[in-house]
Design an enzyme around this catalytic site. Sequence first.
Site, short mmCIF file in Angstrom:
data_model
loop_
_atom_site.label_atom_id
_atom_site.label_comp_id
_atom_site.label_asym_id
_atom_site.label_seq_id
_atom_site.Cartn_x
_atom_site.Cartn_y
_atom_site.Cartn_z
N ASP A 139 32.08 18.07 38.36
CA ASP A 139 32.21 18.64 37.02
C ASP A 139 32.15 20.16 37.19
O ASP A 139 31.10 20.77 37.04
CB ASP A 139 31.10 18.11 36.12
CG ASP A 139 31.26 18.55 34.68
OD1 ASP A 139 32.34 19.04 34.31
OD2 ASP A 139 30.29 18.42 33.91
N CYS A 141 35.76 21.34 31.40
CA CYS A 141 35.89 21.43 29.94
C CYS A 141 36.79 22.61 29.60
O CYS A 141 36.52 23.39 28.69
CB CYS A 141 34.53 21.54 29.26
SG CYS A 141 33.48 22.87 29.86
N GLU A 178 22.47 21.22 41.50
CA GLU A 178 22.55 22.28 40.50
C GLU A 178 22.10 23.59 41.13
O GLU A 178 21.05 23.65 41.78
CB GLU A 178 21.70 21.96 39.28
CG GLU A 178 21.62 23.06 38.24
CD GLU A 178 22.97 23.61 37.82
OE1 GLU A 178 23.11 24.86 37.78
OE2 GLU A 178 23.89 22.82 37.54
#
Length: 432
Positions: free
Chosen positions: A319, A372, A275
């Site tokens: 992702d 997304c 991250e």
Amino acid sequence: MNIRAIAARALGPVIGRKESLNTALPRALQQCQESDRALLQQICYGTMRFLPRLSCLANQLLKKPFKPQDQDLYALVLLGFYQLLEMRVPAHAAISETVEAASQLNKEWAKGLLNALLRNLQREQGALFEQLSEQPEFHYNHPQWMIAKLQHNWPDHWQAVLEQNSQQPPMTLRVNQQKTSRDNYLQQLRDAGIAASATLYSTTAIQLDSPVDVNLLPGFAYGFASVQDEAAQLSAGLLDLQPGQRVLDACAAPGGKLCHILEHQPDLSHVTAIELEPNRAERIEENLSRLNLSAEVIIADAASRTWWDGAEYDRILVDAPCSAAGVIRRNPDIKHLRQNEDIKPLAELQLAILDNCWQMLKPGGRLVYATCSVFPQENERVIERFLKTQTDARHLPIEANWGIERPYGRQLFPQPQGHDGFYYAVLLKDQN
């Protein structure tokens, strides 16, 4: 302090595109009593959800725009409009409380203007709606560029996507199968008086009939369940996880998919989570702690290999950072904060992360690419570009009863009382 004034202060920087609602709202919630937090949250989310339509109305009624230093007043106008049009607050209360909020903002001079604007909307609503009905931003409640892009990309689906983006999303849970089964947890919810049902596509997902505070969920503090959309829960199954594997979750915050990986296959040999943002990495640690799970969390850039020790991974989840155009229901400020010119740089970043992570995948390994987003530019076109340059990569079609099949991967659209918009593609690395 007046709840409308707190909301206006929170929304001003969001409307001015200086902050996201996720950043501004937590500060605002700390300024009001717990009993008022649900109302504050409803006003802020609702105003952003209907912002394109509310802005059209404001532009029609205002003789001149507010100055930059009065962005909070503009927010006050919009949230006043939202209350009159969409909330069950009595009109007289909505008007009086909103007008009074100007005093709390130290802008007493604006009370007359606010009162006139709100009463004009109340009096002329029918005529205003008729005048604005031909404007796409008003009719579809989205910015023009997003309407045009969706219409171009999805001629058979664009109107349904726009309609769903203006709805409130359902609350969906992921059951921790290391703690209990979905059937058992459904029974626990029934015993607690919480109406819910199993979802169609994810074997771990439960959808609540109405949202509830997580603290009311049975065993939530002990990791029995987590809040996660059904579409996001499909990633663990697509990875085809096996005992003893090394797994990398790139761009892992806030850690929902990472925790699902660990729940889904508890016998992995090692799991790394990357991250970039330290504050978002803290969210990963919090989620791991609540669920009593462990992973190696590294604050680093997924497009770089400076953090990598050279040990290859059997499975990788990318992702990728994206426009989040598939989750506008949950983050309604996206359709205001995102601009058309953001999409191309995002697609370049997605490809860079994908190229970088591919070098860390073992021959014979599997990489799942997810976003997304509902824009092909961030999804299937990224995979198409990637496959043209990586000769050892092979696209694996996804056989599933969810989403629609694309030349590469599968696309999910936000569904009425169902999952969010999402995209998945599976890539296999050839054996040496």
